[in-house]
Each structure stands twice: as structure tokens, then as C-alpha cells.
Scaffold this motif. Structure first.
Motif, short mmCIF file in Angstrom:
data_model
loop_
_atom_site.label_atom_id
_atom_site.label_comp_id
_atom_site.label_asym_id
_atom_site.label_seq_id
_atom_site.Cartn_x
_atom_site.Cartn_y
_atom_site.Cartn_z
N GLY A 1 0.81 -1.20 0.00
CA GLY A 1 0.00 0.00 0.00
C GLY A 1 0.85 1.26 0.00
O GLY A 1 0.52 2.25 -0.67
N ILE A 2 1.95 1.24 0.76
CA ILE A 2 2.85 2.39 0.78
C ILE A 2 3.43 2.64 -0.61
O ILE A 2 3.52 3.79 -1.07
CB ILE A 2 3.98 2.15 1.80
N MET A 3 3.79 1.57 -1.31
CA MET A 3 4.37 1.72 -2.64
C MET A 3 3.38 2.37 -3.61
O MET A 3 3.76 3.19 -4.45
CB MET A 3 4.80 0.34 -3.17
N ALA A 4 2.09 2.00 -3.49
CA ALA A 4 1.08 2.61 -4.36
C ALA A 4 0.87 4.07 -4.00
O ALA A 4 0.74 4.94 -4.88
CB ALA A 4 -0.23 1.84 -4.25
N LEU A 5 0.84 4.38 -2.69
CA LEU A 5 0.56 5.75 -2.26
C LEU A 5 1.71 6.71 -2.59
O LEU A 5 1.47 7.89 -2.85
CB LEU A 5 0.28 5.77 -0.76
N VAL A 6 2.94 6.21 -2.55
CA VAL A 6 4.08 7.11 -2.81
C VAL A 6 4.47 7.15 -4.28
O VAL A 6 5.42 7.85 -4.64
CB VAL A 6 5.31 6.68 -1.98
N ALA A 7 3.74 6.44 -5.16
CA ALA A 7 4.14 6.35 -6.56
C ALA A 7 4.21 7.72 -7.23
O ALA A 7 5.24 8.11 -7.80
CB ALA A 7 3.18 5.43 -7.31
N LEU A 8 3.11 8.47 -7.18
CA LEU A 8 3.09 9.79 -7.83
C LEU A 8 4.01 10.79 -7.12
O LEU A 8 4.74 11.53 -7.79
CB LEU A 8 1.67 10.31 -7.89
N PRO A 9 4.00 10.87 -5.76
CA PRO A 9 4.97 11.76 -5.12
C PRO A 9 6.42 11.43 -5.47
O PRO A 9 7.25 12.33 -5.60
CB PRO A 9 4.69 11.55 -3.62
N ALA A 10 6.72 10.14 -5.63
CA ALA A 10 8.09 9.77 -6.00
C ALA A 10 8.44 10.29 -7.39
O ALA A 10 9.59 10.68 -7.65
CB ALA A 10 8.26 8.25 -5.93
N VAL A 11 7.46 10.29 -8.30
CA VAL A 11 7.70 10.85 -9.64
C VAL A 11 8.00 12.34 -9.55
O VAL A 11 8.91 12.85 -10.20
CB VAL A 11 6.48 10.59 -10.55
N CYS A 12 7.22 13.05 -8.72
CA CYS A 12 7.48 14.49 -8.53
C CYS A 12 8.86 14.73 -7.93
O CYS A 12 9.60 15.62 -8.37
CB CYS A 12 6.41 15.08 -7.62
N LEU A 13 9.22 13.93 -6.94
CA LEU A 13 10.53 14.07 -6.32
C LEU A 13 11.65 13.79 -7.32
O LEU A 13 12.65 14.51 -7.38
CB LEU A 13 10.64 13.14 -5.12
N GLY A 14 11.48 12.74 -8.13
CA GLY A 14 12.47 12.43 -9.14
C GLY A 14 12.60 13.53 -10.18
O GLY A 14 13.71 13.84 -10.63
#
Length: 271
Positions: free
Chosen positions: A241-254
Motif C-alpha cells: 500500500g505504501i508503494m502505491a501511495l508514494v508512486a506519484l509523489p516519488a515521480v514528482c521528487l524524481g
């Protein structure tokens, strides 16, 4: 054609064949590791499989990459029937030679699979189309591509969304499905741009983005990504669940980190 051009052409063709073979092996590995076929079809019979002969195969086999157990087994069905079946992908092993199995019926026929949970089947199906697309397009690394026009961040974002959505699908089905669709769309855009560049040539370097404008984009992406990840960690105790929730924020961070690296390189190259 000159001998040199013939050699380059042959080397290119050989490299593309190897790329496609490697992608096919990755697909077979995903097929076995995620158990995507084990969850496909309607269960029609239940029974127990007992291994009669097991062999270790690898590092390259019909199960893909890595070392796997391949076992011949006798299946005893609950209705009294008996079937001989071959199990690959370490479905049966010498340590566990006897397991409950189920016969699954589908439009393609039937399959006998081990009756156990398949939490990552969605990941396997999510990777099906991208892997087929990669096998079709192959991989071509141009000699010089302007960093401002590079497709590598787009490809990385697309693959990450597909993988994060596939892993998180079981915990958050709706969000996982949306992430898989978004990742596929991003990869389609990257594929269209790749095909266009191969046919029309890679574009020359354009005018650099102004530092002030790029700095705003950088800080906005870093702030949105960091805050999104921090908030996501509060809403799911389990890692899928954490991996799904952080998917879009991780794209922004990248994206923010990538813009930051471009600014650093541009400053270094400035006279």
C-alpha cells in the motif's frame, strides 16, 4: 555498402536480437515469479500433486532467468481421477513435493496450478504490455542526445508507475489500477516520441530553459514529492500500500532531482 557499414549493420541487428531474447526471458521470469497464470481462469477440479522427479534448471531455461525447480508429478483429483503433469517455476520442489492444486479453465484451454495465494499476479499482467512493447521497439542508444530532450526520465516514470501499481493493486485496487493505466499512457507517449525520433532524427539542442523558471519547477517538484511521500507513509502500514501511495509523489521528487542535476550541469558548462 562498404565493409565497415556492413559490419555495423550486422552488429546492430545482432544487438537487437539479443535485446529481444533478453526481454523474452524477463517475461518468462515475470510469468513464473508473479504466478500470473495461476490466477487466470475458473477452477473446475481440485486435487493434490505429488512430485515424482525434480530437476534444477537455469540460469536460462523455459522458466526464464535464474535457477528453478522443474518437476514431473502425479495429480490425484478429489473426484478420483489421476493426471500426470509437469510443474515448472519451482511450483513443486524436493522440500515441498506434495501440494494442493487446482485445474483452471480459460478460453485458451486449461492449466493445472498450485492452489496458493498469488499476491503479485496483477504485477505480472501490468508488465505484460510494456514488456511486449520493449521487445517490439528494442533499445537504441543514440551517440548524442541533448539532456533537455532526453526520454530516460519519462521512461523511468512510466515503468515505476506500472510496477508500483502492480505491487499495490492487492492493497489498494482502485489506486493500483489507476497507476497502471497512467504508467501505460506515459510509456505510450515515450514510445511515440521514440519512433518519431528514429524516423525523423534526434532534435538538435534547443535554447536552454531560464534558470529562474527551472528553479521554480525544481523546488515545486521537490516540495510536492517530499510532502506527498511523508503524508503517504501515514496512511498505510504495509509496504504494498505504501508503494502505491508514494508512486506519484516519488515521480514528482524524481523530476525535481532531475531538474536540479540539469541546472548543475548547465552551470558547469557555462563559459
Amino acid at each position: 555498402m562498404t565493409p565497415a557499414s556492413i559490419s555495423r549493420r550486422a552488429a546492430h541487428l545482432g544487438a537487437q536480437i539479443l535485446v529481444r531474447v533478453f526481454v523474452a526471458l524477463i517475461f518468462l521470469t515475470v510469468l513464473g515469479a508473479t504466478g500470473m497464470t495461476a490466477a487466470d481462469g475458473m477452477a473446475s477440479r481440485h486435487g493434490t500433486a505429488t512430485a515424482t522427479n525434480c530437476q534444477r534448471v537455469g540460469p536460462i531455461s523455459t522458466s526464464g532467468l535464474g535457477f528453478w525447480w522443474s518437476c514431473d508429478a502425479v495429480v490425484n483429483w478429489s473426484d478420483g481421477g489421476e493426471t500426470r503433469w509437469h510443474f515448472g517455476n519451482s511450483a513443486l520442489t524436493p522440500d515441498e513435493p506434495r501440494k494442493p492444486v487446482v485445474r483452471r479453465e480459460s478460453d485458451r484451454g486449461f492449466d493445472v496450478v498450485v492452489a496458493e495465494p498469488t499476491p503479485y499476479a496483477a504485477l505480472g499482467w501490468a508488465l505484460l504490455i510494456p514488456l511486449l512493447g520493449l521487445a517490439f521497439l528494442g533499445v537504441r542508444i543514440p551517440p548524442r542526445v541533448p539532456e533537455q530532450r532526453s526520454l530516460l526520465p519519462v521512461l523511468a516514470a512510466g515503468w515505476w508507475l506500472v510496477i508500483a501499481g502492480g505491487v499495490g493493486y492487492r492493497a489498494l485496487p482502485v489506486l493500483g489500477l489507476l497507476l497502471i493505466i497512467a504508467g501505460h499512457l506515459v510509456l505510450v507517449v515515450a514510445a511515440v516520441l521514440t519512433i518519431g525520433r528514429r524516423r525523423g532524427g534526434y532534435p538538435p539542442p534547443g535554447a536552454p530553459v531560464k534558470f529562474a523558471q527551472r528553479s521554480r519547477y525544481r523546488w515545486t517538484s521537490l516540495l510536492a514529492g517530499g510532502c506527498g511521500i511523508a503524508v503517504a507513509l501515514l496512511f498505510s502500514p504495509k509496504w504494498p500500500g505504501i508503494m502505491a501511495l508514494v508512486a506519484l509523489p516519488a515521480v514528482c521528487l524524481g523530476a525535481g532531482i532531475w531538474l536540479w542535476s540539469l541546472m548543475i550541469r548547465q552551470r558547469i558548462r557555462r563559459p
